[in-house]
Design an enzyme around this catalytic site. Structure first.
Site, PDB file in Angstrom:
ATOM      1  N   LYS A  22       0.838  -1.212   0.000  1.00  0.00           N
ATOM      2  CA  LYS A  22       0.000   0.000   0.000  1.00  0.00           C
ATOM      3  C   LYS A  22       0.868   1.257   0.000  1.00  0.00           C
ATOM      4  CE  LYS A  22      -1.758   1.606   4.018  1.00  0.00           C
ATOM      5  NZ  LYS A  22      -1.499   3.022   4.323  1.00  0.00           N
ATOM      6  N   ASN A  23       1.885   1.275   0.866  1.00  0.00           N
ATOM      7  CA  ASN A  23       2.639   2.511   1.042  1.00  0.00           C
ATOM      8  C   ASN A  23       3.658   2.771  -0.065  1.00  0.00           C
ATOM      9  OD1 ASN A  23       1.113   3.077   3.226  1.00  0.00           O
ATOM     10  ND2 ASN A  23       2.666   2.565   4.769  1.00  0.00           N
ATOM     11  N   CYS A 126      -5.237  13.199  12.978  1.00  0.00           N
ATOM     12  CA  CYS A 126      -5.235  11.784  12.649  1.00  0.00           C
ATOM     13  C   CYS A 126      -5.169  10.999  13.942  1.00  0.00           C
ATOM     14  CB  CYS A 126      -4.027  11.502  11.768  1.00  0.00           C
ATOM     15  SG  CYS A 126      -3.591   9.792  11.657  1.00  0.00           S
ATOM     16  N   ARG A 131       0.756  14.565  13.281  1.00  0.00           N
ATOM     17  CA  ARG A 131       1.244  14.325  11.925  1.00  0.00           C
ATOM     18  C   ARG A 131       1.265  15.594  11.053  1.00  0.00           C
ATOM     19  NH1 ARG A 131      -1.049   8.949   9.463  1.00  0.00           N
ATOM     20  NH2 ARG A 131       0.959   8.902   8.462  1.00  0.00           N
ATOM     21  N   PRO A 132       2.144  16.549  11.389  1.00  0.00           N
ATOM     22  CA  PRO A 132       2.207  17.798  10.632  1.00  0.00           C
ATOM     23  C   PRO A 132       2.838  17.606   9.234  1.00  0.00           C
ATOM     24  CG  PRO A 132       3.957  17.722  12.271  1.00  0.00           C
ATOM     25  CD  PRO A 132       3.140  16.478  12.463  1.00  0.00           C
ATOM     26  N   VAL A 133       2.775  18.679   8.423  1.00  0.00           N
ATOM     27  CA  VAL A 133       3.401  18.635   7.092  1.00  0.00           C
ATOM     28  C   VAL A 133       4.470  19.727   6.943  1.00  0.00           C
ATOM     29  CG1 VAL A 133       1.515  17.512   5.844  1.00  0.00           C
ATOM     30  CG2 VAL A 133       1.469  19.999   6.138  1.00  0.00           C
ATOM     31  N   LEU A 135       7.646  19.770   7.411  1.00  0.00           N
ATOM     32  CA  LEU A 135       8.902  19.395   6.753  1.00  0.00           C
ATOM     33  C   LEU A 135       8.712  19.270   5.238  1.00  0.00           C
ATOM     34  CD1 LEU A 135      10.154  16.738   9.360  1.00  0.00           C
ATOM     35  CD2 LEU A 135      10.817  19.143   9.158  1.00  0.00           C
ATOM     36  N   ASP A 316       4.747   0.573  11.916  1.00  0.00           N
ATOM     37  CA  ASP A 316       3.517  -0.043  11.389  1.00  0.00           C
ATOM     38  C   ASP A 316       3.369  -1.507  11.809  1.00  0.00           C
ATOM     39  OD1 ASP A 316       2.879   2.328  10.205  1.00  0.00           O
ATOM     40  OD2 ASP A 316       3.420   1.741   8.173  1.00  0.00           O
ATOM     41  N   ILE A 338       8.246   6.879  16.822  1.00  0.00           N
ATOM     42  CA  ILE A 338       7.929   7.632  15.590  1.00  0.00           C
ATOM     43  C   ILE A 338       6.703   8.526  15.782  1.00  0.00           C
ATOM     44  CG2 ILE A 338       7.437   7.470  13.105  1.00  0.00           C
ATOM     45  CD1 ILE A 338      10.110   6.225  13.715  1.00  0.00           C
ATOM     46  N   ARG A 408      -8.813  -0.639   4.477  1.00  0.00           N
ATOM     47  CA  ARG A 408      -7.915   0.392   3.937  1.00  0.00           C
ATOM     48  C   ARG A 408      -6.555  -0.195   3.594  1.00  0.00           C
ATOM     49  NH1 ARG A 408      -6.817   5.289   7.437  1.00  0.00           N
ATOM     50  NH2 ARG A 408      -5.483   5.546   5.623  1.00  0.00           N
TER      51      ARG A 408
HETATM   52  C1  EPZ Z   1       4.481   6.861   6.343  1.00  0.00           C
HETATM   53  O1  EPZ Z   1       3.770   7.955   6.914  1.00  0.00           O
HETATM   54  C2  EPZ Z   1       3.501   5.728   6.242  1.00  0.00           C
HETATM   55  N1  EPZ Z   1       2.388   6.117   5.377  1.00  0.00           N
HETATM   56  C3  EPZ Z   1       3.001   5.356   7.640  1.00  0.00           C
HETATM   57  O2  EPZ Z   1       2.138   4.229   7.529  1.00  0.00           O
HETATM   58  C4  EPZ Z   1       4.209   5.006   8.506  1.00  0.00           C
HETATM   59  O3  EPZ Z   1       3.771   4.749   9.815  1.00  0.00           O
HETATM   60  C5  EPZ Z   1       5.213   6.166   8.509  1.00  0.00           C
HETATM   61  O4  EPZ Z   1       5.586   6.492   7.146  1.00  0.00           O
HETATM   62  C6  EPZ Z   1       6.500   5.853   9.264  1.00  0.00           C
HETATM   63  O5  EPZ Z   1       7.103   4.718   8.711  1.00  0.00           O
HETATM   64  C7  EPZ Z   1       2.496   5.989   4.061  1.00  0.00           C
HETATM   65  O6  EPZ Z   1       3.538   5.620   3.526  1.00  0.00           O
HETATM   66  C8  EPZ Z   1       1.296   6.279   3.237  1.00  0.00           C
HETATM   67  P1  EPZ Z   1       6.697  10.262   8.270  1.00  0.00           P
HETATM   68  P2  EPZ Z   1       4.385   9.395   6.839  1.00  0.00           P
HETATM   69  O7  EPZ Z   1       6.645  11.487   7.427  1.00  0.00           O
HETATM   70  O8  EPZ Z   1       5.186   9.496   5.588  1.00  0.00           O
HETATM   71  C9  EPZ Z   1       6.864  13.619  11.733  1.00  0.00           C
HETATM   72  C10 EPZ Z   1       0.141   3.017   7.750  1.00  0.00           C
HETATM   73  O9  EPZ Z   1      -0.428   2.486   8.732  1.00  0.00           O
HETATM   74  N2  EPZ Z   1       6.702  14.625  10.688  1.00  0.00           N
HETATM   75  O10 EPZ Z   1       7.880   9.372   8.099  1.00  0.00           O
HETATM   76  O11 EPZ Z   1       3.299  10.351   7.043  1.00  0.00           O
HETATM   77  C11 EPZ Z   1       5.622  12.753  11.910  1.00  0.00           C
HETATM   78  O12 EPZ Z   1       4.657  13.408  12.702  1.00  0.00           O
HETATM   79  C12 EPZ Z   1       0.753   4.404   7.849  1.00  0.00           C
HETATM   80  O13 EPZ Z   1       0.231   2.454   6.641  1.00  0.00           O
HETATM   81  C13 EPZ Z   1       6.812  15.957  11.030  1.00  0.00           C
HETATM   82  O14 EPZ Z   1       7.047  16.320  12.200  1.00  0.00           O
HETATM   83  O15 EPZ Z   1       5.362   9.407   8.092  1.00  0.00           O
HETATM   84  C14 EPZ Z   1       6.202  11.524  12.523  1.00  0.00           C
HETATM   85  O16 EPZ Z   1       6.383  11.731  13.904  1.00  0.00           O
HETATM   86  C15 EPZ Z   1       0.461   5.072   9.157  1.00  0.00           C
HETATM   87  N3  EPZ Z   1       6.640  16.906  10.061  1.00  0.00           N
HETATM   88  C16 EPZ Z   1       7.575  11.401  11.859  1.00  0.00           C
HETATM   89  O17 EPZ Z   1       7.867  12.697  11.337  1.00  0.00           O
HETATM   90  C17 EPZ Z   1       6.384  16.567   8.767  1.00  0.00           C
HETATM   91  O18 EPZ Z   1       6.242  17.482   7.928  1.00  0.00           O
HETATM   92  C18 EPZ Z   1       7.634  10.408  10.719  1.00  0.00           C
HETATM   93  O19 EPZ Z   1       6.590  10.690   9.792  1.00  0.00           O
HETATM   94  C19 EPZ Z   1       6.288  15.212   8.419  1.00  0.00           C
HETATM   95  C20 EPZ Z   1       6.457  14.254   9.403  1.00  0.00           C
END
Ligand code: EPZ
Length: 429
Positions: A22-23, A126, A131-133, A135, A316, A338, A408
Site C-alpha cells: 500500500k505505502n 489523525c 502528523r504535521p506537514v 517538513l 507499522d 515515531i 484500507r
Molecule cells: C508513512 O507515513 C507511512 N504512510 C506510515 O504508515 C508510517 O507509519 C510512517 O511512514 C512511518 O514509517 C504511508 O507511507 C502512506 P513520516 P508518513 O513522514 O510518511 C513527523 C500506515 O499504517 N513529521 O515518516 O506520514 C511525523 O509526525 C501508515 O500504513 C513531522 O514532524 O510518516 C512523525 O512523527 C500510518 N513533520 C515522523 O515525522 C512533517 O512534515 C515520521 O513521519 C512530516 C512528518
C-alpha cells in the site's frame, strides 16, 4: 458497518500470498501526475485507500483504466492500473478528499513541479498523532516554491519552475522524502536530500521515477541525489511486496502456532521484525519465493523493541508485535519513537484480557496465559489488525467492529486467514 468475527484456537497452516505494498502503491500512483504519458502499475493491491486515491487523481483529471486479468494471473496477483495525466484540469485537492487520507497531500509535489502551482488542503488531525506537514513545506520552499496558507489550504507556486537545492531533513520523514524526490525530479539542476528516509518504498518510487526518465541515485541510503530533468515519460512498474502485511502474517503465525509459507515477499524488507520474531521463539526461514514461519506450541519469550525508521523495527508493526507479546512468558517493553500517540490498541487489547501499562512512549506488557474473546474496535488500520492477531488465540469469540480500517490496508484479510485454517467470518452490515 461490517464486522469480523473470529473464533480463537486454530493454528495456521498453508500458504499466504503477499500483496503489493500500500505505502508504495500510493506514492507510485501519485507520480503519474508528473507526466502526460501512461504510467502502468502492476501488483497494485485492491484496497480502499487505492480506490480513494484514484478518485483524488480523477478529480485532477487523471484518467485510469484497470487492466483485465492476464493469462496465468490469479485473483491474488494484484491489479494492473494504467494512469494518464495528459489532461490535468484542476490543481486543487479539496478538503473533502484529502482529509480522508493523509498520503493524498503528497499530490502537491508533482502538481507544483509540472504545472507551477498547487492548492492542496491541509490533511488535518489523525488518530495516531498530530502528523504535521511542516517538513514537506520546508522542502518545497527550499526548491523555490512560494507557499501561503489560505483557508486551510496550502497554496504553492513556482511560476518559473522549481530549482535544485540541498534539503537536510532535521528528522527522518517518509512523506518528506517522497515529496522532495518527486518535486526535485523536475527541478532545474541538482538536488541533494540529506537524512533521507531509507524505507524500501522510497527505493521503489525512485526506481519507477528513473524508469520514467528521472535521474535519481542513492535511494535506500540517507543521501539521495537528483539531477533534475525537463520532462518525464511513461513507464511500466510492478509494486514491491508489502513488508507490513508480511510481518503481520508472520506475527499471526507466531501467535496462533502452525506452519505458513508467505509467498511473493522477501526477508530483506523486514530484517528487524523477523529477528524479533526469532527471539520470541518462532522459526523463520527464507526461500527463493518468500518466508516460512513456524511455531510448534512452545512458550513465547518476551522481547523488547523500539520502533525506528528503516532498517529499524517498523512503527507499522508495533501494534501487531504488542498483541503477540500479550501472550509471552514474561514482561516485554515496547517503545514507540515515531508517532506520539500510537497506543490506541492498548485499551482494546486490555478488553481481551491483556495486561499492558503505559508510561509515556513506553508500553510495558506483562504476558498472560490466556486471552478471552470480546467485542472490540480500533481507530487505525494497524491497531485493528493487532486485534485480529490477539483474537486468533483468544478463548471464544471476538467481534471486531469498524472493519473499514482493515479494508484500507489489508487485501483479502479474511480469505488469506481462512485458507490457513483460521475461523474468521465477515458479517456484512
Ligand atoms: C508513512 O507515513 C507511512 N504512510 C506510515 O504508515 C508510517 O507509519 C510512517 O511512514 C512511518 O514509517 C504511508 O507511507 C502512506 P513520516 P508518513 O513522514 O510518511 C513527523 C500506515 O499504517 N513529521 O515518516 O506520514 C511525523 O509526525 C501508515 O500504513 C513531522 O514532524 O510518516 C512523525 O512523527 C500510518 N513533520 C515522523 O515525522 C512533517 O512534515 C515520521 O513521519 C512530516 C512528518
Amino acid at each position: 458497518m461490517d464486522r469480523i468475527i473470529i473464533r480463537g484456537g486454530a493454528p495456521l497452516t498453508g500458504t499466504i500470498p503477499i500483496s503489493g505494498a500500500k505505502n508504495a502503491a500510493l506514492p507510485l500512483m501519485t507520480t503519474s501526475l508528473l507526466t502526460r504519458d501512461t504510467l502502468e502499475l502492476s501488483n497494485v493491491p485492491r484496497l480502499a485507500d487505492v480506490q480513494l486515491l484514484l478518485r483524488i487523481l480523477g478529480n485532477h483529471g487523471v484518467d485510469h483504466t484497470i487492466v483485465g486479468r492476464r493469462a496465468g494471473e490469479s485473483s491474488e496477483s494484484g491489479q494492473t492500473l494504467r494512469l494518464q495525466a495528459s489532461n490535468v484540469i484542476d490543481t486543487t485537492a479539496p478538503y473533502e478528499l484529502v482529509s480522508r487520507m493523509r498520503a493524498s497531500f503528497w499530490v502537491i509535489a508533482p502538481l507544483l513541479a509540472r504545472f507551477g502551482e498547487a492548492r492542496v488542503s491541509l490533511p488535518g488531525g489523525c488518530a495516531i498523532g498530530t502528523r504535521p506537514v511542516d517538513l514537506l513545506i520546508d522542502a518545497l520552499q527550499a526548491l523555490g516554491a512560494e507557499i501561503e496558507i489560505d483557508a486551510g489550504y496550502v497554496v504553492a507556486r513556482a511560476r518559473d519552475g522549481l530549482r535544485g537545492a540541498r534539503i537536510d531533513f532535521p528528522k527522518v520523514t517518509v512523506s518528506g522524502t517522497h515529496v522532495a524526490m518527486m518535486a526535485a525530479a523536475l527541478a532545474r539542476g541538482e538536488s541533494v536530500i540529506e537524512n533521507a528516509a531509507r524505507e524500501p518504498e522510497i527505493v521503489d518510487v525512485a526506481d519507477c521515477l528513473n524508469k520514467m526518465g528521472a535521474k535519481i541515485t542513492g535511494a535506500g541510503s540517507a543521501r539521495i541525489v537528483i539531477e533534475g530533468v525537463t520532462s518525464l515519460h511513461g513507464a511500466n512498474h510492478a509494486v514491491l511486496p508489502d513488508r507490513i502485511e508480511t510481518g503481520t502474517y508472520a506475527m499471526a503465525v507466531a501467535m496462533a502456532g502452525g506452519d505458513v509459507m508467505l509467498e511473493n515477499t522477501s526477508a530483506d524488507l523486514l530484517r528487524a521484525p523477523l529477528d524479533a520474531l526469532r527471539r520470541a521463539g518462532a522459526e523463520v526461514s527464507e526461500t527463493n519465493t518468500g518466508i516460512r514461519v513456524r511455531r510448534n506450541g512452545g512458550a513465547l519469550a518476551p522481547v523488547d523493541i523500539d520502533t525506528a525508521p528503516f532498517p529499524g523495527f517498523a512503527t507499522d508493526l508495533q501494534a501487531q508485535f504488542m498483541a503477540l507479546m500479550t501472550r509471552a512468558d514474561g514482561v516485554s517493553h515496547i517503545r514507540e519513537t515515531i508517532f506520539e500517540n500510537r497506543f490506541m490498541h492498548v485499551q482494546e487489547l486490555a478488553r481481551l484480557g491483556a495486561r499492558i501499562r503505559l508510561d509515556g512512549d513506553l508500553a510495558i506488557v506483562e504476558g498472560v496465559p490466556q486471552l478471552r474473546g470480546a467485542p472490540v474496535m480500533a481507530t487505525d488500520l494497524r491497531a485493528s489488525v493487532s486485534l485480529v492477531i490477539a483474537a486468533l488465540v483468544a478463548d471464544g469469540e471476538t467481534t471486531i467492529n469498524r472493519v473499514y480500517h482493515l479494508d484500507r490496508g489489508f487485501e483479502a484479510l479474511e480469505s488469506k486467514l481462512v485458507r490457513c485454517g483460521a475461523q474468521v467470518e465477515r458479517v456484512r452490515a
